[in-house]
Design a protein around this motif. Structure first.
Motif, short mmCIF file in Angstrom:
data_model
loop_
_atom_site.label_atom_id
_atom_site.label_comp_id
_atom_site.label_asym_id
_atom_site.label_seq_id
_atom_site.Cartn_x
_atom_site.Cartn_y
_atom_site.Cartn_z
N UNK A 550 48.40 3.79 77.38
CA UNK A 550 47.40 4.89 77.65
C UNK A 550 46.00 4.67 76.84
N UNK A 551 45.83 3.76 76.28
CA UNK A 551 44.62 3.27 75.85
C UNK A 551 44.59 1.93 75.85
N UNK A 552 44.23 1.35 77.07
CA UNK A 552 44.42 -0.22 77.53
C UNK A 552 43.16 -0.65 76.99
N UNK A 553 42.55 -0.52 75.90
CA UNK A 553 41.09 -1.55 75.40
C UNK A 553 41.23 -2.78 75.09
N UNK A 554 42.38 -3.57 75.18
CA UNK A 554 42.47 -4.75 74.86
C UNK A 554 43.87 -5.38 75.33
N UNK A 555 43.89 -6.56 75.84
CA UNK A 555 45.28 -7.15 76.09
C UNK A 555 45.99 -7.31 74.87
N UNK A 556 46.95 -6.85 74.49
CA UNK A 556 47.62 -7.18 73.26
C UNK A 556 48.43 -8.23 72.80
N UNK A 557 48.56 -9.06 73.76
CA UNK A 557 49.40 -10.21 73.60
C UNK A 557 48.63 -11.26 72.54
N UNK A 558 49.66 -11.88 71.75
CA UNK A 558 48.89 -12.75 70.83
C UNK A 558 47.75 -13.64 71.09
N UNK A 559 46.60 -13.29 70.68
CA UNK A 559 45.44 -14.04 71.13
C UNK A 559 44.33 -14.04 69.99
N UNK A 560 43.71 -15.24 69.36
CA UNK A 560 42.91 -14.98 68.33
C UNK A 560 41.60 -14.02 68.68
N UNK A 561 40.91 -14.16 69.61
CA UNK A 561 39.78 -13.39 69.91
C UNK A 561 40.18 -11.80 69.90
N UNK A 562 41.06 -11.72 70.96
CA UNK A 562 41.77 -10.28 70.99
C UNK A 562 42.18 -9.56 69.79
N UNK A 563 42.98 -10.43 69.13
CA UNK A 563 43.62 -9.86 67.97
C UNK A 563 42.33 -9.47 66.91
N UNK A 564 41.30 -10.14 66.75
CA UNK A 564 40.27 -9.77 66.12
C UNK A 564 39.80 -8.29 66.36
N UNK A 565 39.64 -8.36 67.68
CA UNK A 565 39.05 -6.97 68.33
C UNK A 565 39.93 -5.85 68.06
N UNK A 566 41.15 -6.23 68.13
CA UNK A 566 42.34 -5.07 67.77
C UNK A 566 42.25 -4.56 66.34
N UNK A 567 42.27 -5.62 65.49
CA UNK A 567 42.22 -5.26 64.01
C UNK A 567 41.26 -4.69 63.54
N UNK A 568 39.93 -4.81 64.11
CA UNK A 568 38.47 -3.96 63.99
C UNK A 568 38.47 -2.56 64.48
N UNK A 569 39.58 -2.31 65.25
CA UNK A 569 39.80 -1.12 65.91
C UNK A 569 40.69 -0.37 64.87
N UNK A 570 41.36 -0.84 64.03
CA UNK A 570 42.36 -0.02 63.38
C UNK A 570 41.74 0.63 62.08
N UNK A 571 42.39 1.69 61.52
CA UNK A 571 42.15 2.24 60.48
C UNK A 571 43.18 2.63 59.60
N UNK A 572 43.14 2.62 58.15
CA UNK A 572 44.46 3.04 57.53
C UNK A 572 44.66 4.63 57.84
N UNK A 573 46.03 5.01 57.82
CA UNK A 573 46.37 6.39 57.59
C UNK A 573 45.90 6.86 56.54
N UNK A 574 45.30 8.28 56.57
CA UNK A 574 44.79 8.83 55.27
C UNK A 574 46.02 9.64 54.50
#
Length: 574
Positions: A550-574
């Protein structure tokens, strides 16, 4: 099992390299959830990621070395970054500006002028400049073994100003822009004194990059990254990333089921029961519909065309007979739980994602089950006869090993099944289950193997075929190759890859792509087995912002460049 992949066609125009030319600078596109954050009650929680099962880590953060932590676990880009990010799931999306703001082609697509983002610093405080980009591409030219990402070799480079670098090539390279865009850039002031960089051991204290994280702690069982407070996009919201060591796929899957891992990409049998069902509210896959993962690359049986142990693998007829002897449907069901489907085209591309650029003459030309009559015809036509049930010529049987790591449980299963099927068909084949994925990776790169199941690589159809068979990207036996691990060296292939790169419109590009696929079907340098899934599991119990169908902003398969992008999209739950 999980693998490094950045697959999926970027659409007909973009996949042919004609839409990957210029990316406009946009602050929104450059900041995927980064920026300073005071955090919340969950801000101290570490994001736990797992990419490849490894029993223990060796302290090495060299982004070039195939055995470094970053390469094995797809975390290199947490430290070393690319020029652009590529969302290979979106056919319409242009390259995402990263270290670079834009790229402009000229001189018949033999020259690209790259404008860098200003104000970026290395993690030791020194300025990131065009000299670093020039140094990185010059290094690839002078030391081909350092070309870990398959970037085309420059003929010359020049620096116009601190934020502008010009790369010149002998031939048109617009079609290879993705490889240029995703090249990780090295700091000149650190790496200029490193000899034989592809083999250098980079300790944690020497891991200087532009990326969002720094190495915090290292042990053989746990690597911890901490947020870079001076990161040029602002300090990441995820303050710590933990990378535990797991001996094998089963151990990693058990940890995931217990909620000990937040982000991973594993092939898990009965995943709906053993993972999603444990906590349906928080445990997720890409989609809740079978087969649950997008099919994004072609898994192949690599055949070492230069094998010293089995020189017969250098013969196209033998390779095609091996293909005919395989029961692809059985491997899909027995070893991949039907999450990966049998390959249907001998041309090497992936159905259905590459469907618009696949050679239609090769559609469904691979049978899902073994065809012994075809095996017999091919082997007899090549001058082989059966002696005591084994294919032989000049007193020698066709004998080889299929080597894959035991910790990669699905590939270990496949290697054993393939060995059994080929032996039944008249070959003398055994499964060699290597204990150490590091040693396996090195053996394949150096050509020290006969046959091996391996995932596909590349963000475009052209890159996928390059990984399999571009003679320009391989290396002699004993030297590491980043692509064409088969050591396939047909000059016709070289000419066709060059023809694709020289194409100036969609029609000529497609014609060249069709011819490449036909040649690979005729020569079969490696054997298409399955259509590989983008393995991906995540839990949002502690963090939010993960990509999904539903939110396919990046190919999620393990890949260094993509995982950097994904991790920078994440935020801790408050």
């Amino acid at each position: 099992m999980n693998r490094t992949t950045t697959m999926r066609a970027i659409g007909v125009i973009a996949a042919l390299g004609l839409g990957l030319t210029t990316a406009a600078c946009s602050s929104d596109s450059k900041s995927p959830g980064g920026g300073s954050s005071s955090g919340s009650s969950a801000s101290g929680t570490a994001l736990v990621v797992e990419s490849n099962p490894v029993a223990s880590f060796t302290e090495d953060f060299n982004p070039i070395s195939t055995n470094s932590i970053g390469r094995l676990e797809n975390t290199s880009s947490l430290i070393y970054e690319p020029l652009f990010q590529i969302n290979s799931l979106d056919a319409s999306q242009a390259p995402i500006p990263w270290l670079a703001d834009k790229a402009e082609w000229s001189n018949g697509n033999k020259t690209v002028t790259i404008t860098l983002h200003s104000g970026i610093k290395w993690s030791d405080g020194q300025d990131f400049t065009a000299d670093d980009v020039k140094f990185t591409f010059d290094l690839i030219k002078s030391d081909p073994a350092a070309n870990a990402f398959g970037a085309p070799t420059v003929s010359s480079t020049s620096v116009t100003n601190p934020t502008t670098v010009v790369l010149n090539f002998d031939t048109p390279q617009k079609a290879n822009f993705v490889a240029i865009a995703q090249q990780l850039i090295l700091p000149q002031h650190i790496w200029k004194s490193i000899t034989k960089p592809e083999a250098a051991v980079v300790k944690a204290a020497q891991a200087i990059g532009t990326g969002p994280y720094l190495v915090d702690k290292f042990s053989s069982q746990l690597v911890t990254y901490k947020a870079n407070p001076s990161y040029w996009q602002g300090e990441p919201k995820v303050k710590s990333v933990n990378l535990p060591a797991y001996a094998d796929n089963n151990a990693a899957s058990a940890a995931l089921a217990k909620g000990d891992i937040d982000l991973t990409g594993n092939n898990i049998a009965n995943v709906q029961t053993v993972f999603v069902g444990k906590d349906p509210q928080h445990n997720h896959l890409w989609t809740d519909k079978a087969p649950y993962y997008p099919q994004v690359n072609t898994v192949s049986l690599l055949l070492n065309n230069k094998s010293k142990n089995a020189p017969e693998l250098g013969q196209a007829a033998v390779r095609k007979a091996i293909s005919a002897a395989l029961n692809r449907q059985s491997y899909a069901s027995q070893c991949e739980t039907d999450y990966e489907l049998p390959a249907t085209s001998s041309g090497g591309l992936t159905a259905p994602v590459d469907g618009k650029v696949m050679n239609s003459a090769l559609n469904n030309d691979l049978k899902p089950t073994a065809d012994q009559a075809a095996v017999d015809s091919l082997m007899k036509g090549a001058g082989y006869t059966k002696v005591s049930g084994k294919w032989s010529k000049n007193g020698k049987t066709v004998k080889f090993k299929v080597t894959d790591p035991q910790p990669y449980t699905d590939y270990a299963c496949g290697a054993q099944a393939i060995a059994k099927d080929l032996t039944t068909a008249g070959f003398d084949v055994t499964a060699d289950l290597a204990a150490d994925p590091n040693a396996w990776s090195t053996a394949l790169a150096n050509g020290n193997y006969d046959a091996s199941i391996h995932w596909g690589q590349g963000s475009t159809p052209f890159q996928k075929l390059q990984f399999t068979a571009d003679p320009r990207l391989t290396a002699p036996l004993g030297q590491p190759a980043a692509n064409n691990l088969n050591r396939y060296d047909n000059p016709k292939a070289t000419d066709l890859f060059k023809a694709y790169e020289a194409s100036t419109d969609d029609a000529s590009a497609q014609a060249a792509l069709n011819k490449i696929q036909q040649l690979l079907s005729d020569d079969m340098p490696s054997v298409p087995l399955l259509y590989g899934a983008a393995w991906y599991q995540y839990t949002d119990a502690n963090f939010t912002g993960f990509p999904n169908a539903d939110n396919p902003y990046m190919n999620p398969a393990p890949n260094s460049q993509a995982w950097e992008y994904i991790i920078l999209k994440l935020a801790p739950k408050s």
